[in-house]
Scaffold this motif. Sequence first.
Motif, PDB file in Angstrom:
ATOM      1  N   SER A   1     106.381 -24.248 137.503  1.00 27.78           N
ATOM      2  CA  SER A   1     105.604 -25.023 138.496  1.00 27.78           C
ATOM      3  C   SER A   1     104.011 -25.586 138.065  1.00 27.78           C
ATOM      4  O   SER A   1     103.752 -26.534 138.375  1.00 27.78           O
ATOM      5  CB  SER A   1     105.086 -23.982 139.710  1.00 27.78           C
ATOM      6  N   HIS A   2     103.905 -24.957 136.871  1.00 32.82           N
ATOM      7  CA  HIS A   2     102.557 -25.260 136.372  1.00 32.82           C
ATOM      8  C   HIS A   2     102.624 -25.842 134.962  1.00 32.82           C
ATOM      9  O   HIS A   2     101.392 -26.566 134.614  1.00 32.82           O
ATOM     10  CB  HIS A   2     101.479 -24.088 136.353  1.00 32.82           C
ATOM     11  N   CYS A   3     103.784 -25.789 134.148  1.00 31.52           N
ATOM     12  CA  CYS A   3     103.598 -26.094 132.888  1.00 31.52           C
ATOM     13  C   CYS A   3     103.639 -27.572 132.690  1.00 31.52           C
ATOM     14  O   CYS A   3     104.202 -28.292 133.387  1.00 31.52           O
ATOM     15  CB  CYS A   3     104.686 -25.323 132.015  1.00 31.52           C
TER      16      CYS A   3
ATOM     17  N   CYS B   1     102.062 -20.159 132.410  1.00 32.99           N
ATOM     18  CA  CYS B   1     100.547 -20.522 132.572  1.00 32.99           C
ATOM     19  C   CYS B   1     100.231 -21.116 133.898  1.00 32.99           C
ATOM     20  O   CYS B   1     101.145 -21.360 134.612  1.00 32.99           O
ATOM     21  CB  CYS B   1     100.372 -21.843 131.476  1.00 32.99           C
ATOM     22  N   TRP B   2      98.951 -21.308 134.305  1.00 34.15           N
ATOM     23  CA  TRP B   2      98.349 -21.977 135.408  1.00 34.15           C
ATOM     24  C   TRP B   2      98.232 -23.182 134.792  1.00 34.15           C
ATOM     25  O   TRP B   2      98.717 -23.783 134.042  1.00 34.15           O
ATOM     26  CB  TRP B   2      97.314 -21.038 135.619  1.00 34.15           C
ATOM     27  N   ASN B   3      97.099 -24.005 134.999  1.00 33.84           N
ATOM     28  CA  ASN B   3      96.730 -25.193 134.562  1.00 33.84           C
ATOM     29  C   ASN B   3      96.002 -25.210 133.157  1.00 33.84           C
ATOM     30  O   ASN B   3      96.125 -26.240 132.501  1.00 33.84           O
ATOM     31  CB  ASN B   3      95.649 -25.768 135.509  1.00 33.84           C
TER      32      ASN B   3
ATOM     33  N   PHE C   1     104.513 -22.047 149.970  1.00 26.26           N
ATOM     34  CA  PHE C   1     103.355 -22.582 150.851  1.00 26.26           C
ATOM     35  C   PHE C   1     101.954 -22.594 149.982  1.00 26.26           C
ATOM     36  O   PHE C   1     101.213 -23.602 150.204  1.00 26.26           O
ATOM     37  CB  PHE C   1     103.076 -21.807 152.177  1.00 26.26           C
ATOM     38  N   ASP C   2     101.888 -21.598 149.251  1.00 26.61           N
ATOM     39  CA  ASP C   2     100.412 -21.617 148.695  1.00 26.61           C
ATOM     40  C   ASP C   2      99.329 -21.661 149.466  1.00 26.61           C
ATOM     41  O   ASP C   2      98.277 -22.657 149.286  1.00 26.61           O
ATOM     42  CB  ASP C   2     100.286 -22.518 147.389  1.00 26.61           C
ATOM     43  N   PHE C   3      99.058 -21.039 150.601  1.00 24.63           N
ATOM     44  CA  PHE C   3      97.981 -21.108 151.430  1.00 24.63           C
ATOM     45  C   PHE C   3      96.711 -20.688 150.911  1.00 24.63           C
ATOM     46  O   PHE C   3      96.843 -19.588 149.891  1.00 24.63           O
ATOM     47  CB  PHE C   3      98.291 -20.193 152.585  1.00 24.63           C
TER      48      PHE C   3
ATOM     49  N   LEU D   1     108.034 -18.660 148.441  1.00 25.05           N
ATOM     50  CA  LEU D   1     108.119 -18.406 147.033  1.00 25.05           C
ATOM     51  C   LEU D   1     106.685 -18.530 146.296  1.00 25.05           C
ATOM     52  O   LEU D   1     106.372 -17.913 145.187  1.00 25.05           O
ATOM     53  CB  LEU D   1     108.923 -19.394 146.475  1.00 25.05           C
ATOM     54  N   HIS D   2     105.642 -18.742 147.054  1.00 22.75           N
ATOM     55  CA  HIS D   2     104.279 -18.646 146.611  1.00 22.75           C
ATOM     56  C   HIS D   2     102.949 -18.487 147.357  1.00 22.75           C
ATOM     57  O   HIS D   2     102.854 -19.198 148.217  1.00 22.75           O
ATOM     58  CB  HIS D   2     104.073 -19.889 145.501  1.00 22.75           C
ATOM     59  N   ASP D   3     102.538 -17.410 147.250  1.00 26.88           N
ATOM     60  CA  ASP D   3     101.173 -17.262 147.935  1.00 26.88           C
ATOM     61  C   ASP D   3     100.320 -16.088 147.110  1.00 26.88           C
ATOM     62  O   ASP D   3     100.882 -15.117 146.789  1.00 26.88           O
ATOM     63  CB  ASP D   3     101.335 -16.695 149.397  1.00 26.88           C
TER      64      ASP D   3
ATOM     65  N   TYR E   1      99.800 -34.791 138.447  1.00 26.40           N
ATOM     66  CA  TYR E   1     100.223 -33.955 137.060  1.00 26.40           C
ATOM     67  C   TYR E   1     100.862 -32.753 137.605  1.00 26.40           C
ATOM     68  O   TYR E   1     101.881 -32.208 136.766  1.00 26.40           O
ATOM     69  CB  TYR E   1      99.011 -33.565 136.210  1.00 26.40           C
ATOM     70  N   ARG E   2     101.061 -32.076 138.612  1.00 25.42           N
ATOM     71  CA  ARG E   2     101.541 -30.964 138.943  1.00 25.42           C
ATOM     72  C   ARG E   2     102.922 -31.024 139.619  1.00 25.42           C
ATOM     73  O   ARG E   2     103.699 -30.413 139.956  1.00 25.42           O
ATOM     74  CB  ARG E   2     100.618 -30.005 140.112  1.00 25.42           C
ATOM     75  N   ASN E   3     103.171 -32.455 140.287  1.00 26.47           N
ATOM     76  CA  ASN E   3     104.443 -32.774 140.613  1.00 26.47           C
ATOM     77  C   ASN E   3     105.593 -33.190 139.758  1.00 26.47           C
ATOM     78  O   ASN E   3     105.285 -33.426 138.452  1.00 26.47           O
ATOM     79  CB  ASN E   3     104.233 -33.946 141.554  1.00 26.47           C
TER      80      ASN E   3
ATOM     81  N   ILE F   1     103.772 -13.365 139.168  1.00 21.31           N
ATOM     82  CA  ILE F   1     102.740 -13.641 138.393  1.00 21.31           C
ATOM     83  C   ILE F   1     102.380 -15.093 138.020  1.00 21.31           C
ATOM     84  O   ILE F   1     103.473 -15.671 137.924  1.00 21.31           O
ATOM     85  CB  ILE F   1     102.799 -13.130 136.808  1.00 21.31           C
ATOM     86  N   GLU F   2     101.224 -15.602 138.283  1.00 17.61           N
ATOM     87  CA  GLU F   2     100.864 -17.217 138.164  1.00 17.61           C
ATOM     88  C   GLU F   2     100.035 -16.929 136.798  1.00 17.61           C
ATOM     89  O   GLU F   2      98.697 -16.652 136.987  1.00 17.61           O
ATOM     90  CB  GLU F   2     100.280 -17.826 139.309  1.00 17.61           C
ATOM     91  N   GLY F   3     100.662 -17.435 135.494  1.00 15.08           N
ATOM     92  CA  GLY F   3      99.614 -17.559 134.426  1.00 15.08           C
ATOM     93  C   GLY F   3      99.802 -16.183 133.838  1.00 15.08           C
ATOM     94  O   GLY F   3      98.864 -15.199 134.118  1.00 15.08           O
TER      95      GLY F   3
ATOM     96  N   THR G   1     108.296 -22.835 141.747  1.00 14.25           N
ATOM     97  CA  THR G   1     108.148 -22.490 143.282  1.00 14.25           C
ATOM     98  C   THR G   1     107.382 -23.091 143.980  1.00 14.25           C
ATOM     99  O   THR G   1     107.174 -22.859 145.274  1.00 14.25           O
ATOM    100  CB  THR G   1     107.538 -20.815 143.033  1.00 14.25           C
ATOM    101  N   HIS G   2     106.305 -23.951 143.471  1.00 16.16           N
ATOM    102  CA  HIS G   2     105.490 -24.660 144.429  1.00 16.16           C
ATOM    103  C   HIS G   2     105.169 -26.068 143.683  1.00 16.16           C
ATOM    104  O   HIS G   2     104.331 -26.171 143.134  1.00 16.16           O
ATOM    105  CB  HIS G   2     104.298 -23.901 144.968  1.00 16.16           C
ATOM    106  N   SER G   3     105.902 -26.971 143.834  1.00 12.13           N
ATOM    107  CA  SER G   3     105.915 -28.378 143.241  1.00 12.13           C
ATOM    108  C   SER G   3     106.351 -29.338 144.080  1.00 12.13           C
ATOM    109  O   SER G   3     107.435 -29.260 144.779  1.00 12.13           O
ATOM    110  CB  SER G   3     106.733 -28.521 141.867  1.00 12.13           C
TER     111      SER G   3
HETATM  112 ZN   LIG Z   1      99.806 -22.694 141.579  1.00 13.52          ZN
END
Ligand SMILES: [Zn+2]
Length: 304
Positions: A156-158, A117-119, A247-249, A7-9, A188-190, A89-91, A177-179
Amino acid sequence: MVKFFNLHDDIGTDIFDHRDSKPNRLDDYHYPKMKQGGIDTTAIVCCFADAETTWQDMVDQVLYVNEKIKESKHYAFDYSKDIRVFIAIEGMCGIKEGAREKIHWLYEHNVRCASLCWNDHNALACGAKSGNMPLTPLGIECVKAMNEVHMAVDVSHCCEWNFYDIQRISTTPILATHSNVKGLFNHYRNLSDPQIQMIMEHGGVIGGLPVRWFVTRDESKQTLDEFINIIDYIKEKYGTKQIALGFDFMDYMDDPTCMVKGLDSVAHIQNLANRLIERGYSQEEVEDICFYNANRYMETYLKY
Ligand SMILES: [Zn+2]
């Protein structure tokens, strides 16, 4: 070999960043590793992380990624080639006005999933690292437009306030997608237990994230087993039908050691399937987590 849905890379940004030096990076570099790992479907994520990003920056990258997927020998938006992909799209920090038209443009250019958003804190939303506040009116317009075109809303980032706003406003089940889970590691991201409950009760999906910084602070425990403990935690309360993987490798970017031990790159993801079996997961549960749960959620979005 178990097949995987990732779901995320951030591959979209990676190939865009190498557009001059390695114009065939998607096929020449990413494909052999994904093939080795058993990837069936993957998000090709374009990541935009700061307030300086303009709408034109987003357009340039999304157009480039579309072009590369269309000319690829191995990747397609459907199963006509070897690996199926969708753009995410991330952010969306390049959207500063006219959200509805821009979401429609992104959808027309094969974007099927996006986070506001991202962070960072942008015109739409606020990242979990940047504070806690409501969605902006433009952010609300974005979520509604995403529902309108049927684009998955990634939380995932909000921040938490944004999370509950999105949950309340969105007419479709939301996706992280990645949490990972705050109950095991208060990052904070979990996701907190009430957030997990909210996603589960509304038919959403959580993509576990085996990047070591989100698994545990204790470096000696940044292992595959510790990551599987996160899957166990969700499974105990909700079963395995809404657990997936993002995964976000980052081995192809600047950090070859960002993942938990045993998952160095996408080439090694069968290690996760094998370890899940060793940990007592049934074959069906493993196939669900690795592929079918994300596929079930995303297949309604993956219409072209
Ligand atoms: Zn991310």
